[in-house]
Design an enzyme around this catalytic site. Sequence first.
Site, PDB file in Angstrom:
ATOM      1  N   GLY A  56       0.951  -1.268  -0.134  1.00 44.62           N
ATOM      2  CA  GLY A  56       0.049  -0.016  -0.078  1.00 44.62           C
ATOM      3  C   GLY A  56       0.863   1.226   0.019  1.00 44.62           C
ATOM      4  CD  GLU A  57       2.349   5.518  -0.699  1.00 39.96           C
ATOM      5  OE1 GLU A  57       2.029   5.034  -1.895  1.00 39.96           O
ATOM      6  OE2 GLU A  57       3.711   6.104  -0.440  1.00 39.96           O
ATOM      7  CB  SER A  58       5.285   2.667   3.932  1.00 42.03           C
ATOM      8  OG  SER A  58       6.084   3.560   3.180  1.00 42.03           O
ATOM      9  CB  CYS A  87       5.400  -3.729  -1.253  1.00 41.87           C
ATOM     10  SG  CYS A  87       5.933  -2.734  -2.480  1.00 41.87           S
ATOM     11  CG  HIS A 213       2.314  -6.283  -3.991  1.00 44.21           C
ATOM     12  ND1 HIS A 213       1.810  -5.461  -3.106  1.00 44.21           N
ATOM     13  CD2 HIS A 213       3.204  -5.165  -4.655  1.00 44.21           C
ATOM     14  CE1 HIS A 213       1.809  -4.615  -3.154  1.00 44.21           C
ATOM     15  NE2 HIS A 213       2.846  -4.230  -4.095  1.00 44.21           N
ATOM     16  CD  GLU A 215       0.413  -8.697  -1.328  1.00 44.08           C
ATOM     17  OE1 GLU A 215       1.251  -9.136  -1.256  1.00 44.08           O
ATOM     18  OE2 GLU A 215       0.178  -7.194  -1.267  1.00 44.08           O
TER      19      GLU A 215
HETATM   20  N1  GLN Z   1       3.286  -1.433  -3.658  1.00 45.90           N
HETATM   21  C1  GLN Z   1       3.632  -0.776  -2.683  1.00 45.90           C
HETATM   22  O1  GLN Z   1       3.332  -1.157  -1.385  1.00 45.90           O
HETATM   23  C2  GLN Z   1       4.325   0.316  -2.870  1.00 45.90           C
HETATM   24  C3  GLN Z   1       5.142   0.909  -1.680  1.00 45.90           C
HETATM   25  C4  GLN Z   1       4.989   2.554  -1.383  1.00 45.90           C
HETATM   26  N2  GLN Z   1       5.958   2.757  -2.667  1.00 45.90           N
HETATM   27  C5  GLN Z   1       5.705   3.065  -0.292  1.00 45.90           C
HETATM   28  O2  GLN Z   1       6.355   3.799  -0.173  1.00 45.90           O
HETATM   29  O3  GLN Z   1       4.956   2.601   0.879  1.00 45.90           O
END
Ligand code: GLN
Length: 234
Positions: A56-58, A87, A213, A215
């Site tokens: 996702g987006e950390s 990720c 990923h 998943e």
């Molecule tokens: N597919 C992903 O989980 C991307 C990670 C995203 N670039 C981040 O910094 O969190």
Amino acid sequence: MGRQGVTIGVLALQGAFAEHINILTRLKISHLAITPLLVKTPDDLQRCDALIIPGGESTTIALLAKLAGLLEPLKGFVKEKPVWGTCAGAILLSEDVQGAKKGGQDLLGGINVSLERNGWGSQVESFEAPLAVHGLRDPDTPFNGVFIRAPVILELKTDPSRPPIDILARISPPLLPAVGSGSVSGSENGDLLDDDRTVVALRQGRLLITTFHPELTRDDRFHDFFVRNCVYGG
Ligand SMILES: NC(=O)CC[C@H](N)C(=O)O
């Protein structure tokens, strides 16, 4: 956690948590009952024997965790229980992040690596690559690695007080991006077989990270690996 059953939480604040739940729901490991659980609160987390942190987006996941009062409980959980980060989840489990936004970003830590966010490039530079993964069921069948704005592992660090790092998969050197400014470019990557930046999956004791990923595939072998090795210890 009993010998017969295990509750595996999936942090469900943002990102690909539903996909992890789907795979866990259909995962069959003989004699083991796996109960998947969406984790949104500290109470949910307390019910878990192990946890998966999705892609996702950390920065968003960390912010929402803070707002939900989950940041400190998660840091405690990582110190004691099995956790797998995919990720964005891998970023959260690392000790050090390059390219973090101004003012830094909250991490849970746990894995002795330094990594670079978005090190493979932007969304349009997402790619898939077949990976040979050490320790998976059916080892001769490559695992399809799906890389979406994935982090690049820059450096594995040794810490004698922690379990050793076990490298599970590397990506083929020609695929390596130029990380940061002035670093090695793709065409010069021929000699980089041992470069830490080729590592895309690793285990450190009960903790597991994949920069891609699993998943988002129909392949349950990484989930199987996590339960058998990190949760049940082999
Ligand atoms: N597919 C992903 O989980 C991307 C990670 C995203 N670039 C981040 O910094 O969190």
